[in-house]
Design a protein around this motif. Structure first.
Motif, PDB file in Angstrom:
ATOM      1  N   PRO A  59       0.826  -1.207   0.000  1.00 56.06           N
ATOM      2  CA  PRO A  59       0.000   0.000   0.000  1.00 56.06           C
ATOM      3  C   PRO A  59       0.863   1.262   0.000  1.00 56.06           C
ATOM      4  CG  PRO A  59      -0.699  -1.551   1.712  1.00 56.06           C
ATOM      5  CD  PRO A  59       0.629  -2.022   1.210  1.00 56.06           C
ATOM      6  N   HIS A  60       0.307   2.337  -0.522  1.00 57.54           N
ATOM      7  CA  HIS A  60       1.065   3.591  -0.594  1.00 57.54           C
ATOM      8  C   HIS A  60       1.520   4.072   0.778  1.00 57.54           C
ATOM      9  CE1 HIS A  60      -0.778   3.682  -4.612  1.00 57.54           C
ATOM     10  NE2 HIS A  60       0.160   4.547  -4.938  1.00 57.54           N
ATOM     11  N   ALA A  61       0.644   4.009   1.770  1.00 60.01           N
ATOM     12  CA  ALA A  61       1.012   4.522   3.097  1.00 60.01           C
ATOM     13  C   ALA A  61       2.174   3.734   3.692  1.00 60.01           C
ATOM     14  CB  ALA A  61      -0.202   4.461   4.027  1.00 60.01           C
ATOM     15  N   VAL A  62       2.149   2.427   3.538  1.00 64.02           N
ATOM     16  CA  VAL A  62       3.234   1.591   4.053  1.00 64.02           C
ATOM     17  C   VAL A  62       4.532   1.907   3.320  1.00 64.02           C
ATOM     18  CG1 VAL A  62       4.042  -0.790   4.348  1.00 64.02           C
ATOM     19  CG2 VAL A  62       1.640  -0.223   4.774  1.00 64.02           C
ATOM     20  N   ALA A  63       4.447   2.111   2.004  1.00 58.44           N
ATOM     21  CA  ALA A  63       5.639   2.456   1.228  1.00 58.44           C
ATOM     22  C   ALA A  63       6.216   3.793   1.673  1.00 58.44           C
ATOM     23  CB  ALA A  63       5.301   2.497  -0.262  1.00 58.44           C
ATOM     24  N   GLU A 186      -6.484 -13.093   6.547  1.00 58.35           N
ATOM     25  CA  GLU A 186      -5.457 -12.493   5.699  1.00 58.35           C
ATOM     26  C   GLU A 186      -5.610 -10.971   5.672  1.00 58.35           C
ATOM     27  OE1 GLU A 186      -5.842 -14.259   1.882  1.00 58.35           O
ATOM     28  OE2 GLU A 186      -5.108 -16.228   2.487  1.00 58.35           O
ATOM     29  N   GLN A 187      -6.858 -10.511   5.577  1.00 61.27           N
ATOM     30  CA  GLN A 187      -7.096  -9.064   5.610  1.00 61.27           C
ATOM     31  C   GLN A 187      -6.651  -8.473   6.941  1.00 61.27           C
ATOM     32  OE1 GLN A 187     -11.366  -9.145   4.671  1.00 61.27           O
ATOM     33  NE2 GLN A 187     -10.923  -7.951   2.831  1.00 61.27           N
ATOM     34  N   ALA A 188      -6.960  -9.164   8.033  1.00 60.68           N
ATOM     35  CA  ALA A 188      -6.600  -8.655   9.361  1.00 60.68           C
ATOM     36  C   ALA A 188      -5.096  -8.511   9.495  1.00 60.68           C
ATOM     37  CB  ALA A 188      -7.156  -9.581  10.436  1.00 60.68           C
ATOM     38  N   HIS A 189      -4.346  -9.491   9.010  1.00 56.73           N
ATOM     39  CA  HIS A 189      -2.880  -9.403   9.089  1.00 56.73           C
ATOM     40  C   HIS A 189      -2.339  -8.317   8.162  1.00 56.73           C
ATOM     41  CE1 HIS A 189      -1.836 -12.698  11.834  1.00 56.73           C
ATOM     42  NE2 HIS A 189      -2.892 -13.325  11.350  1.00 56.73           N
ATOM     43  N   ALA A 190      -2.986  -8.120   7.011  1.00 59.49           N
ATOM     44  CA  ALA A 190      -2.554  -7.058   6.111  1.00 59.49           C
ATOM     45  C   ALA A 190      -2.890  -5.671   6.659  1.00 59.49           C
ATOM     46  CB  ALA A 190      -3.197  -7.248   4.735  1.00 59.49           C
ATOM     47  N   LEU A 191      -3.901  -5.595   7.511  1.00 56.80           N
ATOM     48  CA  LEU A 191      -4.259  -4.318   8.125  1.00 56.80           C
ATOM     49  C   LEU A 191      -3.206  -3.833   9.109  1.00 56.80           C
ATOM     50  CD1 LEU A 191      -8.079  -4.772   8.823  1.00 56.80           C
ATOM     51  CD2 LEU A 191      -7.057  -2.888   7.528  1.00 56.80           C
ATOM     52  N   ALA A 192      -2.493  -4.766   9.748  1.00 50.04           N
ATOM     53  CA  ALA A 192      -1.567  -4.386  10.824  1.00 50.04           C
ATOM     54  C   ALA A 192      -0.530  -3.355  10.380  1.00 50.04           C
ATOM     55  CB  ALA A 192      -0.908  -5.631  11.410  1.00 50.04           C
ATOM     56  N   GLN A 213     -11.326 -10.248  16.098  1.00 50.45           N
ATOM     57  CA  GLN A 213     -10.323 -10.935  15.293  1.00 50.45           C
ATOM     58  C   GLN A 213      -9.708 -10.018  14.241  1.00 50.45           C
ATOM     59  OE1 GLN A 213     -12.436 -14.340  13.764  1.00 50.45           O
ATOM     60  NE2 GLN A 213     -12.300 -15.474  15.696  1.00 50.45           N
ATOM     61  N   THR A 214     -10.480  -9.069  13.731  1.00 52.92           N
ATOM     62  CA  THR A 214      -9.946  -8.118  12.752  1.00 52.92           C
ATOM     63  C   THR A 214      -8.878  -7.231  13.371  1.00 52.92           C
ATOM     64  OG1 THR A 214     -12.023  -8.096  11.511  1.00 52.92           O
ATOM     65  CG2 THR A 214     -10.569  -6.197  11.218  1.00 52.92           C
ATOM     66  N   ALA A 219      -3.336  -4.803  16.911  1.00 55.39           N
ATOM     67  CA  ALA A 219      -3.185  -4.488  18.334  1.00 55.39           C
ATOM     68  C   ALA A 219      -1.943  -5.156  18.914  1.00 55.39           C
ATOM     69  CB  ALA A 219      -4.433  -4.913  19.097  1.00 55.39           C
ATOM     70  N   ASP A 220      -1.703  -6.403  18.523  1.00 55.89           N
ATOM     71  CA  ASP A 220      -0.514  -7.104  19.016  1.00 55.89           C
ATOM     72  C   ASP A 220       0.756  -6.455  18.488  1.00 55.89           C
ATOM     73  OD1 ASP A 220      -2.079  -8.880  20.391  1.00 55.89           O
ATOM     74  OD2 ASP A 220      -1.938 -10.491  18.919  1.00 55.89           O
ATOM     75  N   THR A 221       0.753  -6.037  17.221  1.00 50.57           N
ATOM     76  CA  THR A 221       1.933  -5.426  16.620  1.00 50.57           C
ATOM     77  C   THR A 221       2.275  -4.103  17.295  1.00 50.57           C
ATOM     78  OG1 THR A 221       1.503  -6.446  14.463  1.00 50.57           O
ATOM     79  CG2 THR A 221       2.878  -4.472  14.470  1.00 50.57           C
ATOM     80  N   ALA A 222       1.261  -3.295  17.553  1.00 50.25           N
ATOM     81  CA  ALA A 222       1.487  -1.933  18.062  1.00 50.25           C
ATOM     82  C   ALA A 222       1.275  -1.800  19.570  1.00 50.25           C
ATOM     83  CB  ALA A 222       0.563  -0.963  17.329  1.00 50.25           C
ATOM     84  N   SER A 223       0.920  -2.916  20.236  1.00 50.67           N
ATOM     85  CA  SER A 223       0.689  -2.903  21.699  1.00 50.67           C
ATOM     86  C   SER A 223      -0.393  -1.903  22.093  1.00 50.67           C
ATOM     87  CB  SER A 223       1.991  -2.594  22.453  1.00 50.67           C
ATOM     88  OG  SER A 223       2.967  -3.560  22.171  1.00 50.67           O
TER      89      SER A 223
END
Length: 322
Positions: A59-63, A186-192, A213-214, A219-223
């Motif tokens: 995604p653009h924002a991640v890039a 898969e969407q949930a993990h891509a959202l992180a 679950q979404t 939440a786990d990644t960013a605490s």
């Protein structure tokens, strides 16, 4: 006026993203971070913004965040979107660059992690940047960034849960336990990584399984602190439609980055409340548009409580394999 949302315009031949990173000098004046690329301009001079091409499926924002880290050594958090640039590159292809105003994470120091690509980084005043920037179109981005930086904002993210088992096919005891499909996970993990681009501090979610679950990978990644609120569930909304509005009121009073995750029947009320705070018609339209499963809108809010106003809006969807 807010630039087009991600995914709303036809793609160019080359897609890229970058940031205008801003900090305050000791005197309180804004400074921006420029990068110098060696021997990439015909005059041997190339001062511009940290930016780069998207990786496959990125995604653009991640890039924008990744390229800024790679070119300046700074971890940043995105705030308002800036005008995108479109131009022809040397081989004749069309290039589009999407920019965001960004601030460094606490304690970050700029450097040159890849000197073969960027051999100097420099914090500059607006006037200094105007003199240094090689390309006139980058000066237009500078003007937009300095204007946007006058108003500090925080993100309020409205997220629709990812793709779940179809209601008609669910044989469980209650709809509240209906889970995500593999595609939804898969969407949930891509959202992180997408949500991590913004300065989110907490999440408020419907307690129903598909919403929780979404949010969990992000939440786990960013605490984040995750709070479940029945007012954002479908049953809670039916019982008391004003409850969702009360949740938004509480988040606005707190004045810190947050994600609200809910369901299609509830979301229009949340979106309408934020649209009422937007001053721009395009921003209101972006807020009010139906969210696809796994899609989110970011309302960039200035102020808090009764003084809160939505000053920019953008929308994002996670990218998952076909």
């Amino acid at each position: 006026m807010t630039p087009p949302a991600a995914g709303t315009a036809a793609p160019a031949d080359v897609e890229a993203a970058g940031c205008v990173v801003v900090r305050r000098s000791r005197g309180g004046e804004p400074q921006v971070l420029l990068v110098h690329r060696p021997a990439t301009h015909r005059h041997g001079r190339d001062w511009s913004w940290p930016k780069g091409k998207l990786e496959d499926g990125e995604p653009h924002a991640v890039a924008a965040v990744r390229e800024t880290l790679e070119e300046t050594g700074c971890r940043v958090q995105l705030t308002r979107p800036l005008p995108q640039l479109k131009y022809r590159v040397a081989d004749g292809r069309r290039k589009r660059v999407r920019y965001w105003l960004a601030f460094t994470a606490p304690g970050e120091q700029a450097g040159t992690p890849s000197p073969e690509e960027v051999d100097e980084v420099r914090w500059c005043s607006g006037a200094e940047a105007r003199e240094l920037l090689t390309y006139p179109h980058d000066v237009r981005v500078l003007d937009a960034a300095l204007a946007a930086a006058r108003v500090r904002t925080w993100p309020l993210v409205v997220l629709r849960h990812a793709k779940a088992v179809a209601r008609a096919r669910w044989t469980g005891p209650e709809d509240s336990t209906r889970p995500l499909l593999d595609r939804g996970h898969e969407q949930a993990h891509a959202l992180a990584p997408l949500l991590a681009c913004f300065d989110v501090r907490e999440a408020v979610t419907s307690p129903w399984a598909r919403c929780v679950q979404t949010l969990l990978p992000a939440a786990d990644t960013a605490s984040w602190r995750v709070r479940e609120d029945e007012a954002l569930s479908e049953d809670g909304f039916v019982a008391d439609p004003s409850g969702a509005d009360a949740v938004v009121t509480g988040v606005l009073a707190g004045g810190r980055g947050a994600v609200l995750c809910s369901h299609r029947p509830v979301l229009p009320a949340v979106q309408q409340r934020l649209a009422d705070l937007a001053q721009d018609a395009d921003d209101r339209a972006l807020l009010l548009g139906k969210l696809a499963k796994g899609e989110f809108a970011v309302a960039h809010v200035s102020g808090r409580g009764a003084e809160a106003r939505v000053v920019a809006v953008e929308r994002h969807q996670p990218v998952v394999g076909s």
